[in-house]
Design a protein around this motif. Structure first.
Motif, PDB file in Angstrom:
ATOM      1  N   VAL A 223       0.824  -1.209   0.000  1.00 54.88           N
ATOM      2  CA  VAL A 223       0.000   0.000   0.000  1.00 54.88           C
ATOM      3  C   VAL A 223       0.867   1.272   0.000  1.00 54.88           C
ATOM      4  N   ALA A 224       1.945   1.231   0.776  1.00 56.70           N
ATOM      5  CA  ALA A 224       2.780   2.419   0.936  1.00 56.70           C
ATOM      6  C   ALA A 224       3.393   2.877  -0.364  1.00 56.70           C
ATOM      7  N   LEU A 225       3.556   1.955  -1.309  1.00 55.68           N
ATOM      8  CA  LEU A 225       4.266   2.294  -2.536  1.00 55.68           C
ATOM      9  C   LEU A 225       3.328   2.483  -3.712  1.00 55.68           C
ATOM     10  N   ARG A 226       2.020   2.376  -3.473  1.00 55.77           N
ATOM     11  CA  ARG A 226       1.095   2.324  -4.613  1.00 55.77           C
ATOM     12  C   ARG A 226       1.082   3.590  -5.440  1.00 55.77           C
TER      13      ARG A 226
ATOM     14  N   PHE B 120       3.335   6.217   6.540  1.00 56.00           N
ATOM     15  CA  PHE B 120       4.448   5.531   5.917  1.00 56.00           C
ATOM     16  C   PHE B 120       5.684   6.429   5.948  1.00 56.00           C
TER      17      PHE B 120
ATOM     18  N   ARG C  99       7.773   7.619   3.889  1.00 60.05           N
ATOM     19  CA  ARG C  99       7.993   8.732   2.957  1.00 60.05           C
ATOM     20  C   ARG C  99       7.080   9.919   3.249  1.00 60.05           C
TER      21      ARG C  99
END
Lengths: 240, 326
Positions: free
Chosen positions: A215-218, B136, B138
């Motif tokens: 999810v964090a990279l979506r 998160f 970032r």
């Protein structure tokens, strides 16, 4: 006779063996995609750890992309493989490897070394670091490569008919010569499912890629073109 | 409990002619903060990374509470030691809470048992758990990320904390704030901390002990005031700015200038007060001398005269003394 009913008749005519052609086509595509993944992913993992292998792999892949696939099909028939499904699948594998290979290398090399160092420094075993950290970060990038490669394979597989592999390409190639006589029906029974399959592959694998992306990279995981793995190391899009 | 002893530790990488770490012997007392100070290439990071066996020494031993590290399983050893690095290295795919929980997690502690601990740690490092728990990495600034890095290192409550230039990549203001926070946290948690830095001011500010490294060798180790007052050689003196009275008296306490109580009109001030601050108070209050107390008992005084005499007499003086008119 209108085109739609002509298509219907063509498909229903047992003499044309529509199911058999469809099955052959799917098998060719599936074999080529699976083998591309099976070969390219481990090779990419290996190459990511060794500069020399990475250099060779990326350059040979680049070269492969420069040569037209139709030349590969032709070349494959001149080998001991002769004609048929085997040389076709091999030519398609050669086509399918580069995007997966390059994405695997880029994905692994794109992981921030600090992340790997932190994993090790905190006491993760190599297996834990791989499963908990490296894999979740690299899988979306590899999946993007598989998607590119699979779509290319599906879109190119009809050409396999020219070396006697059969499949939907038979209708397209055969139909082209007959357009003036019987209309576009035979071409279309080949072309329409190929387009549909290509689109299905594209969107199906896009959904899979998305599901595999943490999810964090979506936000930053779109098509992730070859080489663009920087979004994976946390330096990508800054959220507001 | 965690006392670290380096016993003749040497690290030579294959294919190099000079040892990265050359016969270093050093003791870090339990619950103290030891700064490894040196220029890049001085071997300080190598020395640090040998403690949790990310690097193994070529010769010598490192003992933690008397036990050689080489006799311990490196994985178990690393799990028992907190680790903070300059590039932070948070896992980008995990939430802040999941990042903090990593070590308890690989130690097999159940998630619900650690939830309260995660919140407590986020509070400790100055991040509101309710706001940051589910974010998160970032989505956080560099300073906030390093706070999480510190919380993560503290998660399994290690006795020993290794910090490799943890604030090196932060801007000056954030860095200073983080140093203050670390000092505050250390007052609460009393860990044994080994802290690598190339920032002299950081070393003087945070260290109970400073170990000065150069070309792989340990040049001198001791409390900041001792290094400033008695630098082992020119290198240490120049590195620490020991010849600069301003720097010297910012870090040396009035305890070093104590004289018998005789008519002190100001104070009392604590014996740990830096000389520079006492000097300011003297000037501001126009007092000739300030009483100095230790643990509530007056133990002597510090006077303008005394400071002036000391400044003029300072050995190895290279800059003119402060122009103070008493």
């Amino acid at each position: 006779m209108n085109t739609i009913s002509a298509i219907q008749q063509f498909i229903q005519n047992p003499y044309n063996d529509y199911g058999g052609h469809m099955q052959t086509f799917l098998i060719i595509c599936l074999l080529a995609i699976v083998w591309s993944v099976v070969i390219a992913v481990p090779l990419g993992v290996l190459a990511a750890q060794n500069r020399r292998i990475a250099f060779l792999a990326t350059n040979i892949s680049g070269l492969g992309r420069a040569i037209p696939t139709i030349a590969f099909f032709g070349f494959a028939t001149t080998t001991a493989l002769g004609i048929g499904i085997k040389p076709a699948v091999i030519a398609l594998i050669v086509l399918g490897i580069p995007p997966i290979l390059l994405n695997t290398i880029a994905g692994l090399q794109g992981i921030d070394p600090a992340v790997t160092d932190a994993a090790r420094g905190m006491g993760m075993t190599p297996v834990q670091a791989l499963l908990r950290v490296q894999l979740p970060l690299v899988v979306p990038v590899v999946a993007a490569g598989v998607r590119t490669s699979a779509v290319q394979i599906v879109a190119t597989a009809p050409l396999a008919a020219i070396i006697g592999a059969g499949g939907l390409g038979d209708y397209i190639l055969g139909g082209i010569g007959l357009v003036s006589l019987i209309g576009p029906a035979e071409v279309l029974v080949g072309v329409i499912p190929v387009i549909a399959l290509a689109l299905l592959t594209e969107y199906g694998l896009a959904a899979l890629q998305r599901a595999l992306t943490p999810v964090a990279l979506r936000q930053s995981a779109q098509r992730a073109p070859v080489g663009a793995a920087s979004a994976q190391n946390g330096k990508g899009v800054m959220a507001a | 409990m965690a006392k670290i002893e380096f016993v003749h530790v040497t690290k030579q990488y294959p294919g190099t002619t000079r040892a990265a770490v050359d016969d270093v012997s050093l003791t870090v007392a339990e619950g103290t903060l030891c700064m490894l100070l040196g220029t890049s290439g001085s071997g300080k990071t190598t020395l640090l990374r040998m403690i949790n066996r990310l690097i193994d020494p070529s010769a010598g031993q490192i003992l933690i509470d008397g036990k050689p590290t080489t006799e311990q399983d490196p994985i178990a050893l690393r799990r028992s030691i907190g680790y903070v690095i300059q590039q932070i290295g948070l896992f980008p795919h995990l939430t802040i809470a999941e990042n903090v929980r990593v070590v308890p997690n690989i130690l097999g502690q159940p998630k619900d048992a650690t939830a309260a601990r995660v919140d407590a740690l986020l509070n400790l490092v100055g991040l509101d758990p309710a706001e940051y728990r589910n974010r998160f990495p970032r989505q956080l600034s560099g300073g906030q990320q390093q706070r999480v890095g510190l919380a993560r290192a503290l998660a399994a409550d290690p006795d020993l904390l290794l910090m490799d230039e943890p604030f090196g990549a932060l801007d000056a203001i954030t860095r200073e704030r983080m140093q203050d926070e670390l000092r505050r946290i250390q007052r609460d948690v009393h860990k044994t901390i080994v802290f690598v830095t190339h920032d002299v001011q950081e070393a003087l500010k945070l260290g109970d002990q400073i170990a000065v490294m150069s070309d792989g060798q340990l040049v001198q180790a001791g409390p900041p005031a001792e290094l400033l007052l008695h630098p082992a050689d020119d290198f240490v003196a120049r590195l620490l700015g020991a010849d600069n009275p301003l720097s010297l008296y910012e870090h040396v306490s009035v305890a070093t200038l104590l004289e018998p109580l005789a008519g002190a009109t100001g104070g009392p001030i604590d014996a740990a007060t830096p000389v520079l601050q006492a000097l300011l108070t003297l000037v501001q209050t126009s007092a000739a001398a300030l009483a100095v107390s230790r643990d509530g008992t007056v133990v002597g005084q510090v006077s303008l005269d005394g400071i002036q005499r000391r400044l003029r007499a300072a050995p190895g003086q290279k800059t003119p003394p402060l122009p103070i008119n008493a």
